[in-house]
Design an enzyme around this catalytic site. Structure first.
Site, PDB file in Angstrom:
ATOM      1  N   LYS A 180       6.847   0.565 -10.629  1.00 10.46           N
ATOM      2  CA  LYS A 180       7.188   1.116  -9.327  1.00 10.46           C
ATOM      3  C   LYS A 180       6.154   0.116  -8.347  1.00 10.46           C
ATOM      4  O   LYS A 180       4.885   0.165  -8.487  1.00 10.46           O
ATOM      5  CB  LYS A 180       6.794   2.507  -8.925  1.00 10.46           C
ATOM      6  CG  LYS A 180       6.853   3.034  -7.710  1.00 10.46           C
ATOM      7  CD  LYS A 180       6.437   4.494  -7.628  1.00 10.46           C
ATOM      8  CE  LYS A 180       6.510   5.016  -6.181  1.00 10.46           C
ATOM      9  NZ  LYS A 180       5.840   6.199  -6.082  1.00 10.46           N
TER      10      LYS A 180
ATOM     11  N   LYS B 122       2.325   1.547 -11.485  1.00  7.25           N
ATOM     12  CA  LYS B 122       2.381   1.829  -9.972  1.00  7.25           C
ATOM     13  C   LYS B 122       1.647   1.184  -9.284  1.00  7.25           C
ATOM     14  O   LYS B 122       0.341   1.187  -9.457  1.00  7.25           O
ATOM     15  CB  LYS B 122       2.364   3.426  -9.838  1.00  7.25           C
ATOM     16  CG  LYS B 122       2.555   3.715  -8.488  1.00  7.25           C
ATOM     17  CD  LYS B 122       2.673   5.240  -8.156  1.00  7.25           C
ATOM     18  CE  LYS B 122       2.626   5.570  -6.833  1.00  7.25           C
ATOM     19  NZ  LYS B 122       2.801   6.965  -6.539  1.00  7.25           N
TER      20      LYS B 122
HETATM   21  C1  PBG Z   1       2.711   9.749  -4.255  1.00  9.40           C
HETATM   22  C2  PBG Z   1       3.798   9.090  -4.095  1.00  9.40           C
HETATM   23  C3  PBG Z   1       4.326   7.853  -3.292  1.00  9.40           C
HETATM   24  C4  PBG Z   1       5.635   7.811  -3.932  1.00  9.40           C
HETATM   25  C5  PBG Z   1       6.080   8.471  -4.573  1.00  9.40           C
HETATM   26  N1  PBG Z   1       5.108   9.503  -5.022  1.00  9.40           N
HETATM   27  C6  PBG Z   1       3.492   7.344  -2.427  1.00  9.40           C
HETATM   28  C7  PBG Z   1       2.320   6.674  -2.606  1.00  9.40           C
HETATM   29  O1  PBG Z   1       1.838   6.740  -3.787  1.00  9.40           O
HETATM   30  O2  PBG Z   1       1.739   6.915  -1.680  1.00  9.40           O
HETATM   31  C8  PBG Z   1       6.305   6.670  -3.077  1.00  9.40           C
HETATM   32  C9  PBG Z   1       8.019   6.682  -3.145  1.00  9.40           C
HETATM   33  C10 PBG Z   1       8.764   5.664  -2.223  1.00  9.40           C
HETATM   34  O3  PBG Z   1       8.005   5.085  -1.539  1.00  9.40           O
HETATM   35  O4  PBG Z   1      10.009   5.805  -2.228  1.00  9.40           O
HETATM   36  N2  PBG Z   1       2.169  10.318  -5.312  1.00  9.40           N
END
Ligand code: PBG
Length: 332
Positions: free
Chosen positions: A256, A202
């Site tokens: 991601k 991520k």
């Molecule tokens: C946070 C989380 C995020 C997303 C999913 N879980 C955002 C972040 O890490 O700040 C993003 C998903 C998206 O942008 O559709 N745990």
């Protein structure tokens, strides 16, 4: 494997593009409803939904409406739904205790969905940001996101979700050691069949902006997430993370964001052959939707093409806010 290049006109590569039938015959990748996981936002209240302004077409739903949405998704053939809570301001605290409350929004939604649509798999989100006063995925002490204490909290959160009936736990926090700790706790508590889909690679991405609006974390976030989420310039590190998470007991892994990271999807799939997913995140959704609403692209075609690209890159499935719309188009 080296492709052999025959001289023209023996090789007229256009021959295999000449008709829909031949194109279908030689097509390597395809998209099906089976490939989709639908992320939804839940909020407090009853029998209502409200739009998320930066994600046109996406809403926050009350738990009862989430159960109806899950029933509709199941009828469309979508195999899994993923729950993200829009937590009330009062439930965001420094100790994040609401995160493992058995009756928090997310756990209530899990129970309601399992009751209404028992066959659709329910995936969760494990991270502290929806419950944290400062918007971070872990506890913050003196400006540092502390790893090991956060992992303990994530384990509590995981167990509460498993108790509520979650099928797939989705740790999106990027702390070290959380998969092993979560797996051990699930085993110890008899949740042998509860799966973990690790957000293994991520990235610290600007494409999460609309999501943070959707869960009400945009204003709250102090600083950035670069000490735990990956640097967009790195690729080898993604493989190390995936290897680590698989060895700790992850059943499936995720890359991601999605579209800007298709090279990572391909490397992960080729290196490990594990069930591999990509998250087409909020900013990707917003870009396609905004361009379509302006009449600048054909939204339906661009959406289906973007989803197919994940399959070509080696993904087994995609988390996408387009899931129901894509399913309707794919079902014809
Ligand atoms: C946070 C989380 C995020 C997303 C999913 N879980 C955002 C972040 O890490 O700040 C993003 C998903 C998206 O942008 O559709 N745990």
């Amino acid at each position: 494997m080296k492709p052999t290049v025959a001289p023209f006109p023996a090789a007229r590569l256009r021959r295999t593009r000449q008709s829909p039938a031949i194109r279908a015959l030689v097509r390597q990748s395809s998209l099906s409803v089976d490939d989709l996981i639908w992320p939804i936002f839940v909020r407090a209240g009853e029998d209502m939904e409200e739009p998320v302004p930066s994600m046109p077409g996406v809403v926050r739903r009350t738990v009862d409406r989430a159960a109806i949405a899950a029933t509709e998704a199941a009828a469309l053939g979508i195999p899994a739904i993923c729950i993200f809570p829009y937590t009330a301001q009062d439930d965001r605290t420094e100790d994040c205790a609401e995160a493992w409350s058995p009756d928090n929004l997310s756990n209530r939604a899990i129970r309601a969905i399992k009751a209404a649509a028992p066959d659709i798999a329910v995936m969760t989100d494990v991270a502290l940001d929806p419950y944290n006063i400062n918007g971070h995925d872990g506890f913050v002490v003196d400006g540092e996101i502390i790893n090991d204490e956060t992992v303990e909290a994530l384990v509590r959160m995981t167990l509460a979700q498993a108790e509520a009936g979650a099928d797939i736990i989705g740790p999106s926090d990027m702390m070290d050691g959380r998969i092993g700790a979560m797996r051990a706790a699930l085993e110890a508590q008899g949740h042998r069949n509860v799966m973990i889909l690790s957000y293994a690679a991520k990235y610290a991405s600007a494409f999460y902006g609309p999501f943070r609006d959707a869960v009400g974390a945009s204003g709250a976030l102090t600083g950035d997430k670069k000490t735990y989420q990956m640097d967009p310039g790195n690729s080898d590190e993604a493989l190390r993370l995936v290897q680590r998470d698989l060895s700790e007991g992850a059943d499936m892994v995720m890359v991601k964001p999605g579209m800007p990271y298709l090279d990572i999807c391909r490397r992960v799939k080729d290196s490990f052959g594990a069930p591999t997913f990509a998250y087409q995140v909020s900013g990707e959704y917003a870009m396609i939707r905004a361009a379509a609403l302006n009449g600048w692209i054909d939204g339906e075609k661009a959406m289906l093409e973007s989803l197919l690209a994940f399959k070509r890159a080696g993904c087994d499935g995609i988390l996408s806010y387009f899931a129901p719309e894509a399913a309707r188009l794919l079902n014809g």
